[in-house]
Scaffold this active site. Sequence first.
Site, PDB file in Angstrom:
ATOM      1  N   THR A 163     -30.000  -1.311  12.516  1.00 28.70           N
ATOM      2  CA  THR A 163     -28.972  -2.087  11.560  1.00 28.70           C
ATOM      3  C   THR A 163     -28.023  -2.960  12.521  1.00 28.70           C
ATOM      4  OG1 THR A 163     -27.596  -0.218  11.871  1.00 28.70           O
ATOM      5  CG2 THR A 163     -28.883  -0.189   9.818  1.00 28.70           C
ATOM      6  N   CYS A 200       1.005  -1.232   0.063  1.00 30.21           N
ATOM      7  CA  CYS A 200      -0.086   0.022  -0.025  1.00 30.21           C
ATOM      8  C   CYS A 200       0.957   1.294  -0.096  1.00 30.21           C
ATOM      9  CB  CYS A 200      -0.909  -0.111   1.317  1.00 30.21           C
ATOM     10  SG  CYS A 200      -2.198   1.120   1.011  1.00 30.21           S
ATOM     11  N   GLU A 247     -22.454   4.718   3.373  1.00 32.01           N
ATOM     12  CA  GLU A 247     -22.652   3.584   4.297  1.00 32.01           C
ATOM     13  C   GLU A 247     -21.742   2.481   3.730  1.00 32.01           C
ATOM     14  OE1 GLU A 247     -27.608   3.521   4.583  1.00 32.01           O
ATOM     15  OE2 GLU A 247     -26.607   3.744   2.606  1.00 32.01           O
ATOM     16  N   THR A 287     -24.215   4.260  14.123  1.00 30.98           N
ATOM     17  CA  THR A 287     -25.451   4.034  13.402  1.00 30.98           C
ATOM     18  C   THR A 287     -26.070   5.031  12.953  1.00 30.98           C
ATOM     19  OG1 THR A 287     -27.397   2.818  12.908  1.00 30.98           O
ATOM     20  CG2 THR A 287     -26.938   3.190  15.262  1.00 30.98           C
ATOM     21  N   TYR A 288     -26.707   5.272  12.033  1.00 29.35           N
ATOM     22  CA  TYR A 288     -27.330   6.585  11.421  1.00 29.35           C
ATOM     23  C   TYR A 288     -29.023   6.021  11.633  1.00 29.35           C
ATOM     24  CZ  TYR A 288     -22.728   8.192  10.644  1.00 29.35           C
ATOM     25  OH  TYR A 288     -21.717   8.603  10.679  1.00 29.35           O
ATOM     26  N   ASN A 289     -29.342   4.739  11.719  1.00 32.03           N
ATOM     27  CA  ASN A 289     -30.539   4.246  11.568  1.00 32.03           C
ATOM     28  C   ASN A 289     -31.201   4.394  10.175  1.00 32.03           C
ATOM     29  OD1 ASN A 289     -30.894   3.416  14.279  1.00 32.03           O
ATOM     30  ND2 ASN A 289     -31.000   5.236  14.867  1.00 32.03           N
TER      31      ASN A 289
END
Lengths: 562, 789
Positions: free
Chosen positions: A468, A206, A533, A456-458
Site C-alpha cells: 500500500t 472540538c 483501515e 501497513t498490514y499489507n
Amino acid sequence: MASNPAAGFTCQANGGNTPGRGSVYGDLRRNRSESECDVGQTVKSLARLCSRDEEERAAALEELCQGVLLCLELDRPGSARLSEQTLLHLLRLSRSCPLKEVRGRATELLRTAKEQGVEVPRALASGPSAFIPAKEMLKEGPDQDILIESFLSLGRVDHITMVMALHPAYLSCFLRTQHALLEMDGPLPRHWRHYIAVMAAARHHCSYPVQQHSAGFLEAGGEESWLSGLQHAPTKLRSLQTLNKLLAHRPWLITQQHIQELVCPGAEPRWSLAELIHAVVLMAHAHSLCSFVWGCGLNPEPDHIGGYTFQLPSPSHLPRSPCSPHSPHSPAHEDGRQELVDGAMEVEMLMQRMVELQQQEEECTQEEMVTRFERERSESIPTAVVRGAPPDLVLRLVEDPEFRYEDFAPRGEQAPPTMRAQDYSWEDHGFSLVNRLLPDMGQLLDEKFQVVSNLTYNRMAMHEGVDTYTLRKALWNYIHCLYGIRYDDYDYGSVNVLLERSLKVFVKTMACYPEQTTARVYHAFWRHFRHSEKVHANLIVMEARLQAALLYTLRAITHYMR
Amino acid sequence: MEKMSRVTTALGSSAISGRTMFCHLDAPANAISVCRDATQVVVAGRNIFKIYALEEEQFVEKLNLRVGRKPSLNFSCADVMWHQMEENLLATAATNGAVVTWNLGKPSRNKQDQLFTEHKRTVNKVCFHPTEVYMLLSGSQDGFMKCFDLRKKESVSTFSGQSESVRDVQFSMKDYFTFAASFENGNVQLWDIRRPDRYERMFTAHTGPVFCCDWHPDDRGWLATGGRDKMVKVWDMTTTRAKEIYCVQTIASVARVKWRPEKKFHLATCSMMVDHNIYVWDVRRPFIPFATFEEHKDVTTGIVWRHQHDPHFLLSGSKDSTLYQHMFKDATRPVDKANPEGLCFGLFGDLAFAAKESLISSDANRKPYPGGDRRYPIFFFKKPDPTEQFAHVSSALSVFETDLDSNRMDWFVKTAQLYLLCGKPFAELCDHNAKVARELKRPQVSTTWTMLRIMFSDPANPTTPGLNHSLSKLGTLPLMNSFNMKEISSGMGTESRLERSKGESRQDNIHLEPGNSHISINNEENEETEGSEGQAEYMFGDAELDDDDLYSMEHDNQTEEQEYTLPQEAFQLRHEIMDNPSAPEHLQQDKADSPHVSGNEAEVTCLTPIESFSLISISQPLFSPHLPASFFCPIVREMLSYYAEQGDVQMAVSVLIVLGERIRKEIDDLTQEHWYMSYIDLLQRFELWNVSNEVIKLSTCSAITCLNQTSTTLHINCSNCKRPMNNKGWICDRCHQCASVCAVCHHVVKGLFVWCQGCNHGGHLEHIMNWLKSSAHCPAGCGHLCEYT
C-alpha cells in the site's frame, strides 16, 4: 440515505446541544468540592482499581461495592449520599473498563442503584465512535492487553485510546509522546500545558479534548476562572493566540515576525525559545488530535458533558442507536447487493491503478508537474454542512472564530509561495531544531512520524498481500499539498489517480476544517474497507497535518535564529 | 619541511594564490565543486547553476548553465560534482530525481549532455569515479544507488540499500572498486562496484541520519562520517570490523565533512542547522576546533578544498547566497580564546593547578632552576608553519600534594569526634579537649585549651600553678609542610604534538607516551631542536632523566618533610599548619600580605629556616590569677581569628562554643557565622553528620541554627496512585485515599510513621515496635520478614 440521522447524532454526541444543565466547569467545580468530603472513599477505591496488583484491585472493587451499597442502604431521600460523580464514574467503568470483572460489577451496582430508586445516568453513546459501530470495534479490536495496560497506567481508557488501539504500534508511541508533552519535564508548567491544549482544541470547536484538558488543567492546579474565558488567562498565554490561530488554519502564513514578537528581548511578556517550541508542539499536537477526534466521530466520554443523560431513553431514540446490526452506518451493508458489487469493483480498480502507477515510466514536462501540484492544491472540494455555532464552553476560548482555512487561489497572484520539501524537511532540519530546544521531543516525534509512515498490514479491504506504499504516500503528500508543501520528486498526478473524490473530500475536510466532518463524509469513501483501515487513513491525515504545521513554524523559528 | 616541499612540487608551476574573498550569488547554493586545476568553481542550487572563475582578487562569473525560458526541475540541484579527470564534465543531482551530466565543451548554450531519470525520488548525491572517466554513481532518497556508464543511456548497475534514503555516496580514493554509502537510518554500507547484489559490509555509524562521508585522501582505511547526532566519526576500515578511531562532537548536525589536503588529521565540517560556521578540526583534539570560518550569515551548504594538494584555500557556498574563498591564515583560532588555566582539588586534598607556562615562568621566584631550561625536554622538530599548529597553549601543571602522613585530615576527623563541646563544666571540657589535642600531637592546640581553662576558670582553681610546667614540657614540634610542590609541567597540546612527531620519528613515541605527564613542552624552546632525528631522540632521553632531576631539585628548593626540632625551652607556639579546601586562597594570602608567617604550606620561594614566632607570648608575662576573665577577651578573640585565618576553623568554633557567653559578645556575628559555616561545611565534607548537627545545635547564631530546620521535608508518593503527595502527608490529593495507614491498627498515621524499606508497609512507630517484638513478619500480612532496628 436521503435523510442524515447520523449527522444529527454526531452533532449531539460532540456536545452540540448541552442538555439544560450547568456548564462543564460548574460541574467540575461541584465534583471537586464533593469529592473532597464524602466521596473520598469511593474515589480512593476507584484509583486503587488501577493498581497492578491483582489482589489489590479485587480488594478495591470489593470496597467500592461496599461503599456504594452502604450509601444505598442508608436510603435517605433521593441520592443524596450517592453523588453524581460516583455515578458517573461507575457509568464510565461499566462502559470502558477493559477489566471484565470491574465492568460487570459496575453495571451491577448501577442496576442496584436504579432499583433502589436512585436516578441513574445513562450513556448516550454506545461506543467510542459515532461512526464505527461498537460491535465492529470489538470484532476488529485488538487484544485487550494494550487496553488493560493503558487503563492501569492512565487510570482510564478514553475513546481516543480505544480507537487508536486498532493500531497498537501507533498507540504506544502516541501515548508516549503525549505523556512527554503533558507530564514530563519541560519548560512550561503543567497547568499551562493543559491550558494551551485547551486553547488549541477550541480553535476546532472540538469539545472532547477541551473537556479532557480542562479536567487535566484543574487537576494540575490551574485556576478555574481561566477556563471561563481567555481574558482571565495571563497575558503571556494570550499572546500565543495569533500563533495558535495561524497554526490551526493557515500555518504557511507564520513568519519570523510572529516568532520575533514572542521571543525577542523587547517582547513583553517574553517567551523563551524552549517554551515556545514546547507550546508550538503542544498546539500542533492538539490541532491534529482534533482532526482525529472529528474524523473518527469520537463520542464524548460517558462522564463528559453531552456523554450522558439522566433522562430515560425516549423510544424514538432507540432505532438510531448506531450499534444496531443493520445500522445505515455500517459500511458494507448499505444498499444491498448492487452497492456491494460496485464497491468491490472500486477496490479492484484502485489496486489496478496502484500497480499501474508503479510500473509506469511516463515522462511529463516540468510544466505539467507544476500544474498537477497546483491543481491538487487548489481543487475546490465542497465541504459538508456548515455547522451551527459551537458550544459556548468552547467558543469563549476562541478569539477571532471566523479565521479559517482558506483555499489557495488557483495560481493567483496572492497565492503564498509553495514550500519546497527539499528545502526544509523534518529529517534534515525540523528534527535538529526541536531536539536542540526540547530534548527528546524530536526523537519522540520522529519515531511517531516513522511509525505512521511505515504502518501497513499489507492488505486492502478484502485483499491480502498488497503493497500500500503508493496509496499511503499519495495520502501523505496530498495533505502536505493542501498545506502548500511540494515535493519536487513526486508526481501529483498519482494523487488524482489514487484518491477518489469522496476520499479527497474526507481528507480535505479533516485536514482543513475538521469540525465539519460528518458521518456522511466518513462513510462515503472506501466503502469496502475495514473501519480499522479508515482509522489508519485518519492517522495519516493527523500526522501529516502535524508535520506540515510544525515545518512551517520551525522554519520561521530557524529564520528568526539566523 | 618535507610536507611543504611536497606541496610545492604537487602544485608545480601553477601555484595558487589569492585572498579571502566572496561574491554574491543570485540564489542560495546547495553544493559547490571545483575543477581539477582549481581555477573554476561550479555553484548549484535550486535556482542557480553557474560557473565562476577564481581570480587573484575576485570571483568572475564565467558561465550560467541555467538556461531556458522556464528552467525545468532538472536544474534544481541538490548536488553537483566536477569531474576530476575530464575538465569539461559535470554531473548534478536534481531534486526531482534526475541525474544530469553537462558537457562544457558543447557549442550550444545548453550544455546538458545526458539525462537519467531512473530514480523515483530526490537524488542526494552524485560522485564521479576518481580515476575512471565514464563512471558516475548516484544515491537517492528512494534507497537506491545507481552506477552509470556515461557512454550508455542508462545505468549499468543498481545497488539497493534495503533501507531508506541514501544520503551520500563516495568512491574510495584508493580502492578502485569500493564505494561507501551513508543512510538516513544511521548505517554506512561498503559496496564493491562489481557486485550489485549485496553490500560488502555494513555498520551503524550514527544514531539518526548519516548526512555525509568522506574517504581520507591518503590513508586508504579511513572514512569520516558526519551525522544528525552532531558527531563526526573517523572509522578505520582496514580491520574486519569498522573501528571508530576518532570522534568529534560538534554543536549542530553535520551536513558536510571534507578531509583537509596534506594534513593527515584535519577535516572541515559545516552544519545544516542553526550553526553557520565552518570548522576545521584536528581529529585528535576533538574538543576545540582547530580553525573556524565565520563569514556566512546562513547555513553553509557546500564546502570544498580548492586544490587537492593545497590545504590553504577553502571554498564554501551558503544559503545566504554567497560564495566564499577562505584563506586558512585568516581563520579564527578558537583555541586562542580558550582559557588555559585550571584548578582542581583531588580526593585527598591534593591541588592541581594548570596555568599558561609563560605566566608561571615569569614568576621568577618560583623557578630558580639552575642551568636555564635544561629540564625542559626538547623533542620537537621545527614547526614548519606556526599557523599550522594548534596555537601554543602549553600550560604548566603544578600538583601540590598533601603529605600523606602529616597532612591527612585524620586529626580533623578525630578531633571533631572526640572534642566535647558541652555537657560538662567548663574546666573539664577544656581539660578533655586539651587531652584530645595532645594525644593527636597537636601541642599548640592543647596548650591553648589549657590556657583557656586557666584564663576563664575560677582563679582559685588549684590546677593553675601547673601551667608553666606543662608549657615547658612541650615537646618537639613537627613542622608540617602540607604541600610538597611538585612541578609537573605538561602541555595541553602534548598529545597532538606527540602525534605529529610520530610521522617523522616513530620511535620517539615509545619514550614519549609514558613520560607524557611529566614533560613540559614549550614550543618556544623547541626552536632549539631544529636538527637531526638522532639529536631529538637523545634530547628526549635526557628529558626523562630530567624528570628525576626535577624532583631532586625540588627537594633542594623545598622544606619538604623536614622536621624542625626546636629547643626545648623555647616557648613554641607555632600552630600546626592545616590544610583544607580553602588552601589556595590561604596560599596566596600568605604570599601577599603575611610574609612573616613563612614556612607555610606550599611555600616554595622562601627557604629560610622558619623563625619561631609566638602570638600569645605577649600574654605570658601578663598572666596573673587575679585578672578578671574579661581581661583576656581581646587576646582570645585575636587568637580565634588567628586560628580561623590559618584555616583551623575547627579550633575557632570549638573554643567559641565551649567559651559560650564568655566570648561571644566580643566577636561580631558575621564573623561567627562565617566560622560556623566553614566548619559545618568541612564537617559535612568529611561526612561527620552527627558532629555537624551538634555544632549547628550548639551554635547561637540564628542563621546557623535555622540550618537544622531547612530541607526537612520528605517527599513521598501516594502508595496507591504512585503520584507525589502535596499537601498533607497522609492523604493523597489525587485519589483521595489515605496513603499512610498503620498496618497494625489500620488508622491513618499523622505523626511518626515508620515503614519497612523491603515491603513498604508500616505504621505508627509504637505499634510497629510492639508488633515486631512479638512477630518477625510484616503486620500487613505480606509475608515479608521486616526488621526493626
